[in-house]
Design an enzyme around this catalytic site. Structure first.
Site, PDB file in Angstrom:
ATOM      1  N   SER A 244       4.539  49.660  82.902  1.00  0.00           N
ATOM      2  CA  SER A 244       4.775  48.266  83.229  1.00  0.00           C
ATOM      3  C   SER A 244       4.303  47.970  84.648  1.00  0.00           C
ATOM      4  CB  SER A 244       6.261  47.934  83.039  1.00  0.00           C
ATOM      5  OG  SER A 244       6.470  46.549  83.007  1.00  0.00           O
ATOM      6  N   ASP A 316       4.502  44.034  71.891  1.00  0.00           N
ATOM      7  CA  ASP A 316       5.141  43.942  73.199  1.00  0.00           C
ATOM      8  C   ASP A 316       5.513  42.493  73.477  1.00  0.00           C
ATOM      9  OD1 ASP A 316       5.667  43.812  76.019  1.00  0.00           O
ATOM     10  OD2 ASP A 316       4.579  45.694  76.278  1.00  0.00           O
ATOM     11  N   HIS A 349       7.768  46.848  74.457  1.00  0.00           N
ATOM     12  CA  HIS A 349       7.858  47.251  75.853  1.00  0.00           C
ATOM     13  C   HIS A 349       8.873  48.395  75.987  1.00  0.00           C
ATOM     14  CE1 HIS A 349       6.198  45.814  79.643  1.00  0.00           C
ATOM     15  NE2 HIS A 349       7.342  46.042  80.247  1.00  0.00           N
TER      16      HIS A 349
END
Length: 376
Positions: A244, A316, A349
């Site tokens: 991320s 995601d 995610h």
């Protein structure tokens, strides 16, 4: 009336819905709430299934399944179980996707095949990531920002020397996170295979602004080159990785080696890397940074970029897969080195938080990629 059983199955069904049926997101439609409702179930379908099965067996033992409410709850449980099976199947598909991405991007390279992670442990024991042959040396200072400038070293207990190195940077939107949260399966596995791995904290917003986070990432790389040998590391092979926001830092650090703009006070340090690994990475600009300096890794792509391994989930809900594809396209168009891209079916995610089927396959792919980069 089995109201408790109905509540249990309804909750499990809701979590499973966000895991397997939530729509793909776009730049204009992101959902933190949907992500947190779905990602854990998506990576840990076995645990939710065991909970659902136990609740069903309890309801059956108490004779609750014969009532209308019990039958409705049982139907929800059956449909939810099918959804959990789909989540597990998508996680298992990551192996073929990663292997195909390696084969397409590294043609002719002697890449080790992506193995099969243990199914039972991945589904039922996802928190068991530690290895007996690996020791973790925690909270070593690399800078002067207190705990935000500390790192952990993972190495074999036998303490070999001359080991290749991996530096990992955590996620958290530049505002939160810590070095011992994500990607622990990767750190322990590579350390067990003879790598010296480092996971580092870095300064966080709002107190820190761009390029403070990037400066810290480069400090970690410089620290490894100077101090790594005492821990058995040979920094001539140094792979930088991140998730991320940490992936943003890893990518930008890899694309700006030895750039004095981001190395104030250690301009002469070597911050070049052998390769980079980006997991569900944010590739956009950092909001609130210095407007005179670009903070997106897209601004720094160039022909001499090191090899990249990029993995992103196609579902995601925080960073759309389209962003990862754009980065891979842009970098691949100019770089003389390979850019491996694996788009993971059903992946969301934070897929590296547990020892899941999906992340087990990704870790095997990263190991294969890192060993290829080491030998290249």
């Amino acid at each position: 009336m089995p109201i408790g059983y109905l509540i249990t199955t309804t909750l499990a069904g809701l979590l499973t819905f966000f895991a397997v049926l939530a729509p793909r997101t776009t730049r204009a439609r992101r959902s933190t709430l949907r992500n947190w409702l779905g990602f854990m179930t998506n990576e840990l379908p076995g645990i939710l299934f065991v909970w659902l099965l136990a609740s069903t067996l309890l309801a059956w033992s108490e004779g609750d399944l014969g009532s209308p409410v019990g039958l409705v709850a049982l139907a929800v449980a059956v449909v939810t179980s099918a959804g959990l099976a789909l989540a597990a199947r998508r996680g298992a598909q990551a192996g073929a996707v990663v292997q195909r991405a390696l084969a397409e991007s590294l043609p002719g390279a002697p890449v080790s095949p992506v193995g099969r992670p243990p199914v039972v442990s991945s589904l039922l024991a996802p928190f068991a990531v530690r290895r007996r042959d690996v020791e973790r040396l925690a909270d070593i200072a690399y800078g002067d920002a207190g705990r935000l400038n500390t790192l952990d070293v993972y190495r074999r207990r036998s303490r070999p020397s001359g080991c290749p190195t991996l530096v990992y940077l955590h996620g958290g939107g530049f505002r939160s996170g810590r070095k011992s949260r994500e990607a622990r399966l990767l750190l322990y596995r590579l350390a067990s295979r003879g790598w010296v791995c480092v996971s580092a904290n870095y300064r966080l917003s709002p107190a820190a602004r761009f390029p403070d986070h990037l400066v810290d990432a480069k400090k970690v790389i410089a620290w490894m080159r100077e101090h790594g040998p005492r821990y058995g590391a040979d920094a001539s092979t140094l792979v930088v990785a991140g998730s991320s926001a940490g992936g943003n830092l890893a990518a930008t650090a890899a694309l700006t080696p030895n750039d004095p703009r981001f190395q104030a006070g250690f301009e002469d340090a070597d911050t070049s890397v052998t390769a980079a690994v980006c997991l569900y990475t944010y590739y956009g600009s950092y909001h609130g940074g210095d407007p005179g300096q670009a903070s997106s890794p897209l601004a720094y792509v160039h022909a001499d970029a090191p090899p990249f391994f990029v993995a992103h989930g196609d579902r995601d809900m925080l960073v759309p897969a389209a962003d990862a594809r754009e980065f891979v396209r842009t970098l691949g168009a100019v770089s003389s080195n390979p850019v491996v891209y694996a788009e993971l079916p059903g992946g969301q995610h934070t897929f590296d938080l547990y020892r899941s089927l999906r992340f087990g396959h990704v870790v095997a792919g990263i190991e294969a990629f890192a060993e290829w980069a080491r030998a290249a």
